[in-house]
Write a protein that holds these residues in place. Sequence first.
Motif, PDB file in Angstrom:
ATOM      1  N   ALA A 144       0.846  -1.196   0.000  1.00  0.00           N
ATOM      2  CA  ALA A 144       0.000   0.000   0.000  1.00  0.00           C
ATOM      3  C   ALA A 144       0.879   1.244   0.000  1.00  0.00           C
ATOM      4  O   ALA A 144       1.926   1.262   0.648  1.00  0.00           O
ATOM      5  CB  ALA A 144      -0.898   0.012   1.231  1.00  0.00           C
ATOM      6  N   ILE A 154       0.323   5.009   1.130  1.00  0.00           N
ATOM      7  CA  ILE A 154      -0.575   5.965   1.787  1.00  0.00           C
ATOM      8  C   ILE A 154      -0.052   7.366   1.482  1.00  0.00           C
ATOM      9  O   ILE A 154       1.060   7.719   1.888  1.00  0.00           O
ATOM     10  CB  ILE A 154      -0.604   5.752   3.314  1.00  0.00           C
ATOM     11  N   THR A 160      -0.890  11.199   2.054  1.00  0.00           N
ATOM     12  CA  THR A 160      -1.711  12.131   2.827  1.00  0.00           C
ATOM     13  C   THR A 160      -1.270  13.545   2.476  1.00  0.00           C
ATOM     14  O   THR A 160      -0.067  13.826   2.461  1.00  0.00           O
ATOM     15  CB  THR A 160      -1.498  11.900   4.334  1.00  0.00           C
ATOM     16  N   ILE A 217      -6.594  11.891   1.779  1.00  0.00           N
ATOM     17  CA  ILE A 217      -5.916  10.596   1.933  1.00  0.00           C
ATOM     18  C   ILE A 217      -6.198   9.766   0.689  1.00  0.00           C
ATOM     19  O   ILE A 217      -7.360   9.545   0.339  1.00  0.00           O
ATOM     20  CB  ILE A 217      -6.405   9.829   3.180  1.00  0.00           C
ATOM     21  N   VAL A 245      -5.031   6.041  -0.830  1.00  0.00           N
ATOM     22  CA  VAL A 245      -4.268   4.810  -0.624  1.00  0.00           C
ATOM     23  C   VAL A 245      -4.348   3.994  -1.907  1.00  0.00           C
ATOM     24  O   VAL A 245      -5.443   3.648  -2.353  1.00  0.00           O
ATOM     25  CB  VAL A 245      -4.810   3.971   0.551  1.00  0.00           C
ATOM     26  N   TYR A 273      -2.974   0.462  -3.945  1.00  0.00           N
ATOM     27  CA  TYR A 273      -2.534  -0.885  -3.590  1.00  0.00           C
ATOM     28  C   TYR A 273      -1.825  -1.514  -4.782  1.00  0.00           C
ATOM     29  O   TYR A 273      -2.260  -1.345  -5.930  1.00  0.00           O
ATOM     30  CB  TYR A 273      -3.731  -1.739  -3.166  1.00  0.00           C
ATOM     31  N   LYS A 299       2.767  13.645   2.727  1.00  0.00           N
ATOM     32  CA  LYS A 299       3.605  12.557   3.240  1.00  0.00           C
ATOM     33  C   LYS A 299       3.219  11.292   2.485  1.00  0.00           C
ATOM     34  O   LYS A 299       2.032  11.010   2.285  1.00  0.00           O
ATOM     35  CB  LYS A 299       3.360  12.372   4.734  1.00  0.00           C
ATOM     36  N   THR A 300       4.226  10.557   2.051  1.00  0.00           N
ATOM     37  CA  THR A 300       4.009   9.296   1.343  1.00  0.00           C
ATOM     38  C   THR A 300       4.594   8.176   2.183  1.00  0.00           C
ATOM     39  O   THR A 300       5.743   8.273   2.621  1.00  0.00           O
ATOM     40  CB  THR A 300       4.709   9.322  -0.027  1.00  0.00           C
ATOM     41  N   ARG A 301       3.790   7.163   2.441  1.00  0.00           N
ATOM     42  CA  ARG A 301       4.259   6.032   3.244  1.00  0.00           C
ATOM     43  C   ARG A 301       4.104   4.739   2.441  1.00  0.00           C
ATOM     44  O   ARG A 301       3.009   4.439   1.955  1.00  0.00           O
ATOM     45  CB  ARG A 301       3.456   5.930   4.542  1.00  0.00           C
ATOM     46  N   ILE A 302       5.206   4.011   2.306  1.00  0.00           N
ATOM     47  CA  ILE A 302       5.218   2.745   1.569  1.00  0.00           C
ATOM     48  C   ILE A 302       5.089   1.610   2.577  1.00  0.00           C
ATOM     49  O   ILE A 302       5.922   1.500   3.480  1.00  0.00           O
ATOM     50  CB  ILE A 302       6.543   2.564   0.790  1.00  0.00           C
ATOM     51  N   CYS A 303       4.062   0.796   2.419  1.00  0.00           N
ATOM     52  CA  CYS A 303       3.725  -0.196   3.444  1.00  0.00           C
ATOM     53  C   CYS A 303       3.530  -1.580   2.845  1.00  0.00           C
ATOM     54  O   CYS A 303       3.063  -1.716   1.717  1.00  0.00           O
ATOM     55  CB  CYS A 303       2.386   0.140   4.107  1.00  0.00           C
ATOM     56  N   LYS A 333       2.862  -2.847   7.673  1.00  0.00           N
ATOM     57  CA  LYS A 333       4.156  -2.383   8.184  1.00  0.00           C
ATOM     58  C   LYS A 333       4.644  -1.261   7.283  1.00  0.00           C
ATOM     59  O   LYS A 333       4.806  -1.466   6.069  1.00  0.00           O
ATOM     60  CB  LYS A 333       5.154  -3.536   8.182  1.00  0.00           C
ATOM     61  N   ARG A 349       8.904   2.571   4.585  1.00  0.00           N
ATOM     62  CA  ARG A 349       9.640   3.737   4.120  1.00  0.00           C
ATOM     63  C   ARG A 349       8.663   4.899   4.038  1.00  0.00           C
ATOM     64  O   ARG A 349       7.486   4.694   3.753  1.00  0.00           O
ATOM     65  CB  ARG A 349      10.181   3.438   2.703  1.00  0.00           C
ATOM     66  N   ASP A 350       9.135   6.107   4.300  1.00  0.00           N
ATOM     67  CA  ASP A 350       8.266   7.258   4.066  1.00  0.00           C
ATOM     68  C   ASP A 350       9.103   8.456   3.650  1.00  0.00           C
ATOM     69  O   ASP A 350      10.318   8.487   3.851  1.00  0.00           O
ATOM     70  CB  ASP A 350       7.375   7.569   5.283  1.00  0.00           C
ATOM     71  N   TYR A 351       8.453   9.399   3.012  1.00  0.00           N
ATOM     72  CA  TYR A 351       9.104  10.662   2.655  1.00  0.00           C
ATOM     73  C   TYR A 351       8.022  11.719   2.528  1.00  0.00           C
ATOM     74  O   TYR A 351       6.842  11.389   2.360  1.00  0.00           O
ATOM     75  CB  TYR A 351       9.927  10.550   1.368  1.00  0.00           C
ATOM     76  N   GLY A 352       8.441  12.973   2.632  1.00  0.00           N
ATOM     77  CA  GLY A 352       7.424  14.019   2.617  1.00  0.00           C
ATOM     78  C   GLY A 352       7.901  15.282   1.949  1.00  0.00           C
ATOM     79  O   GLY A 352       9.030  15.377   1.469  1.00  0.00           O
TER      80      GLY A 352
END
Lengths: 114, 114
Positions: free
Chosen positions: A14, A16, A18, A57, A59, A61, A93-97, B98, B101-104
């Motif tokens: 995913a 995310i 934001t 937001i 997301v 996949y 903010k980008t979050r790789i999950c 989980k 990694r993230d970046y903003g």
Amino acid sequence: MNGIARTPEPPYYAVIFTSERTDGDQGYAEMAEEMEKLAYSQPGFLGVESAREGLGITVSYWESLEAIKNWKQNERHLIAQQQGKSDWYLEYKTRICKVERDYGFEKNAEPFHK
Amino acid sequence: MNGIARTPEPPYYAVIFTSERTDGDQGYAEMAEEMEKLAYSQPGFLGVESAREGLGITVSYWESLEAIKNWKQNERHLIAQQQGKSDWYLEYKTRICKVERDYGFEKNAEPFHK
């Protein structure tokens, strides 16, 4: 507007994203629509969910980290990312999950006896 | 309304909760406010981001899978989950992830020369 994404059994990935927007559209809505259509045609794309209520937001996949990397480097997407920084976003903010587990509920899908 | 969550360096965990509501409030807003306040007091809670635009997306961030499990089993939260199924949600999906990694990006935080 999309509903809940129909993703396969985990594991999958995913992203995310934001964000807080600047004022005014400045071509945002048109590009957002183009990017969503383009994402659906990418290898390894599994679905996307999106809502904005002040805070936005989104997301998306994906089957793999490689699919995410390829999308990040897509030529049109790179242009969108650049314009995002110059015109559309105050902050993001980008979050790789890695999605490890999921479960769901559907009101009308519940059996009477189980 | 919250802004972008101020999470620490990865790895940490995210719970992506995507939902479609039933019509009417039926006590939802009050319970949502209570649950958000309660979440902030839980061990291992790192932040939450939320938006609804038809589809609702709430992403909460946690230090560990154990912290997520403890929150899921919180007594008041269990009551909210039950009422969610009976009254508030047509459908939802919960994904345990989980964050690897993230970046903003922050518009005003960008240096002129770098």
